[in-house]
Each structure stands twice: as structure tokens, then as C-alpha cells.
Design a protein around this motif. Structure first.
Motif, PDB file in Angstrom:
ATOM      1  N   LYS A  71     -19.446  -4.178  -9.379  1.00  0.00           N
ATOM      2  CA  LYS A  71     -18.515  -4.521  -8.288  1.00  0.00           C
ATOM      3  C   LYS A  71     -19.258  -4.483  -6.942  1.00  0.00           C
ATOM      4  CE  LYS A  71     -15.178  -4.088 -11.383  1.00  0.00           C
ATOM      5  NZ  LYS A  71     -15.577  -3.084 -12.316  1.00  0.00           N
ATOM      6  N   GLY A  72     -18.695  -5.140  -5.972  1.00  0.00           N
ATOM      7  CA  GLY A  72     -19.172  -5.017  -4.600  1.00  0.00           C
ATOM      8  C   GLY A  72     -20.530  -5.628  -4.317  1.00  0.00           C
ATOM      9  N   ILE A 103     -14.844 -11.221 -16.787  1.00  0.00           N
ATOM     10  CA  ILE A 103     -14.409 -11.440 -15.403  1.00  0.00           C
ATOM     11  C   ILE A 103     -13.335 -12.519 -15.461  1.00  0.00           C
ATOM     12  CG2 ILE A 103     -15.122 -12.230 -13.115  1.00  0.00           C
ATOM     13  CD1 ILE A 103     -18.005 -11.272 -13.912  1.00  0.00           C
ATOM     14  N   ASP A 153     -12.089  -4.133 -16.911  1.00  0.00           N
ATOM     15  CA  ASP A 153     -13.299  -4.876 -17.304  1.00  0.00           C
ATOM     16  C   ASP A 153     -13.268  -5.360 -18.755  1.00  0.00           C
ATOM     17  OD1 ASP A 153     -14.273  -4.342 -14.792  1.00  0.00           O
ATOM     18  OD2 ASP A 153     -15.628  -2.728 -15.423  1.00  0.00           O
TER      19      ASP A 153
END
Ligand SMILES: *Cc1c(COP(=O)(O)O)cnc(C)c1O
Length: 356
Positions: A129-130, A153, A287
Motif C-alpha cells: 500500500k501507499g 487488487i 487483499d
């Protein structure tokens, strides 16, 4: 005994696809010839490929300005074709599994590759993430569904550079905002057709920007210009894909598929969490793949894995052995897999819990 087909790929196809393709192999629409023995330039085959392209566009709501191609070489050839055609200086990749790693390896043949994030540190059991997609990349590549490790995803990301995705194992499992993507590709053998045809959805303005010279067969431009018929396409596979596309439309399209897939995966994950023997390999529920459900036996029951494998196959379960890099079990729940098969697997897990 009825078989419950959890194979990861090639995998289960709709009965509709199998029956209609079998018929067309003997006699295509009563013309007295097999789909296997007519010219790809015949009006009969032209009608097949035209309808397949039109249905692809309809089902995924593909905007104007995109082409749908049916090529050979599998998703693995796309790992090379993508950088061959688009990587001028550097490309950005997200590494979420074995297929993503293979795509990265190929791209390195053509230029600089920046891996923006990777989940390799934990055997790909989560989605990073991120991460930040660099604005100076020629494109950003990621794999929507990690067939081997069981992460997915399901949100179409925003990207400051052209977005390219390998959707081999979850195409048509949910609505996709195609307008966000420059290119989407995949081998057909997970959710669409027999092995041997590769689909590519490409925004037409992507071509013609790379500086190197690309061999004719490996240029997207060639296949866009010739409607996937620069050379002989995999005709019978495209015919089978058309049948699956018709089945998808008759079954309510990708929205209905998503609902059904969420239900199927939901009930299996629930059972894995409830059952004393099993545990999922993907800790964060957000996820977890709804296409490939990976699970193992808890440490204290590890030695029972081959016993359950045997137990499940005696009850008609096929293809639930996990990939060697994860171990344990993997149940692939592609579109064509009926909920009854998932219920049969759950029943086997419950019976195993009661009797062991
Ligand atoms: C199966 C798979 C591939 C490989 O496809 P081939 O058609 O065999 O080259 C690539 N990516 C993903 C996500 C897959 O599931």
C-alpha cells in the motif's frame, strides 16, 4: 461421480462453451465444415471474430478509441511485448507475485525498471500500500490477481502515467473501468477460453511512440491494423471465447459475475476461518483474491494436509493442491465454477473436521 473443477489454469469453462465448441468442431452452424478446417479469411470466421470483439467491448463497457485483439504467445509474450512497444527509458512495476516478477524480468531487457513496491518479503501474502508511481515512467504495470499466491487488487488504481495490467486470472470477474487503462492483457485459459489465445485491450493512441524498431509480429500496430488477422489467429480458441462471452451476457454480465464470485469466495473464506484445521495464507481480508483462494493447515495439523488432499479428491474435488511455492491448498473459483462446487468443498472440509 461429478467432478468439482478447482483447477487454476487451464480451468473450468461454462458447459455452454464446451457444448457449442464441440458442435462447431463437427459442423459450424450447419455449413458442412468444421471450425477447424475453414479459412480465417472466410465470411463465417470473420463473423465469429467480429462478434467476439463486439461482445468484449459491450461486456467490459470499453470506450471508443480502444481495440480488442486476439493474439498468440500467452500472457508471457505480453511480458515482453509491453516493454518492447512502450518502454523508452524507464517503466514502473508493482511486484505482487510470481507473474509480476516475470513481467519485471522481461522489462529489464528493454530499459530501466523501477519496482515501486514489492510484497516478496512475506512470500507475496499481501498487497503493498501507499506506493508512489513515478511521473517520469513510460508506464506503470501491475497484476490484478495473483493466481499463485491468492491476493487481488479489485480497485482500478489512478496513475499519472499509462496504466497497464495483466488480468489473466480475473478478467470478466468484476466490472473494470477500462478508461483508466492504456492496455489490459491476459491469457484466456483462466476465465475465458482454452489455452492458446491471448486477449489485449489497447488504447489506440499508445502505439507509435517507442523509438526502437520492433519486429512486425510483436508490434501492436500490426494487429490493430489487421484486426488480429495479420497472420492466422487461433480460430477455434476465439470461437470458444465467443461462446463464453455469450454465456457471460446471458448470465447478467460482469456485475452479476462479481456478485456471484463475492458470494462463492465469501463462503469459502468463512469456512476456512471457522474450521479448526485450516487457516488462510492471506492475513488481510481486503487483499484476498475472490478467484484463487489459498489456505493451509494450521502448524499443529500440518501432517494432515496429504490426508485432506486424498479425502477431498475421493469426494470429487479436482485441482485443490496449492502451488509448490505456497503449499497447502488453492481453490480456483473462476466464473464458470458453480456455487454447488464451493458448497461441496465446504461440506468436505466440515466432514473432515468431524471425522479427524
Ligand atoms: C497464468 C498466468 C500467466 C501466464 O499465462 P500464459 O498464457 O501461460 O503465458 C500470466 N499472468 C497471470 C496473472 C496468470 O495467472
Amino acid at each position: 461421480m461429478k467432478k468439482h473443477n478447482f483447477n487454476a489454469g487451464p480451468s473450468i469453462l461454462p458447459q455452454f462453451t464446451l457444448e457449442n465448441t464441440a458442435k462447431a468442431i463437427l459442423d459450424l452452424d450447419g455449413i458442412g465444415l468444421s471450425i477447424l478446417e475453414i479459412s480465417h479469411r472466410s465470411k463465417e470466421f470473420q463473423a465469429v471474430i467480429d462478434e467476439a470483439v463486439a461482445l468484449f467491448k459491450e461486456l467490459l463497457d470499453i470506450p471508443e478509441g480502444y481495440s480488442v485483439l486476439f493474439l498468440g504467445g500467452g500472457a508471457s509474450l505480453q511480458f515482453a511485448m509491453v516493454p518492447y512497444n512502450f518502454l523508452n527509458t524507464r517503466a514502473a512495476y508493482l511486484n505482487t507475485g510470481e507473474w509480476a516478477s516475470k513481467a519485471i524480468k522481461e522489462a529489464k531487457n528493454f530499459g530501466e525498471v523501477e519496482v515501486v513496491a514489492s510484497s516478496q518479503d512475506k512470500n507475496f501474502n499481501y498487497i503493498p500500500k501507499g506506493f508512489v508511481i513515478p511521473k517520469n515512467a513510460d508506464y506503470f504495470h501491475f497484476t490484478t490477481n495473483n493466481t499463485i499466491f491468492g491476493t487481488e487488487i479489485r480497485k482500478d488504481p489512478d496513475s499519472p502515467v499509462p496504466l497497464i495490467s495483466d488480468m489473466s486470472s480475473d478478467i470478466f470477474s468484476r466490472p473494470v473501468d477500462v478508461s483508466k487503462y492504456a492496455l489490459i492483457y491476459g491469457g484466456a485459459q483462466k476465465n475465458l477460453a482454452p489455452a492458446g489465445v491471448t486477449f489485449v485491450i489497447i488504447r489506440n493512441d499508445m502505439v507509435g511512440k517507442v523509438q526502437r524498431s520492433v519486429p512486425t509480429m510483436l508490434k501492436y500496430q500490426t494487429h490493430i491494423d489487421k484486426g488480429s488477422m495479420f497472420n492466422t489467429p487461433p480460430c477455434v480458441n476465439i470461437y470458444a471465447a465467443l461462446q463464453t462471452l455469450k454465456w457471460l451476457r446471458a448470465s447478467g454480465g460482469v456485475k452479476a459475475m462479481e456478485k456471484k464470485n463475492l458470494e462463492k469466495a465469501g463462503m469459502l473464506y468463512d469456512e476456512i476461518e471457522r474450521n479448526k484445521f485450516f487457516v488462510t495464507t492471506i492475513p488481510d481480508p481486503a487483499d484476498r483474491s475472490i478467484m484463487n483462494v489459498c489456505f493451509v493447515m494450521k502448524e499443529e495439523y500440518k501432517e494432515l494436509e496429504p490426508v485432506f488432499q486424498q479425502f477431498a479428491s475421493s469426494r470429487g474435488m479436482v485441482g485443490i493442491k496449492g502451488h509448490r511455492s505456497v503449499g497447502g491448498f488453492r481453490a480456483s473459483l473462476y466464473n464458470a465454477l458453480p456455487a454447488e462446487s464451493v458448497k461441496a468443498l465446504i461440506a468436505a472440509m466440515q466432514e473432515f473436521e468431524r471425522t479427524n
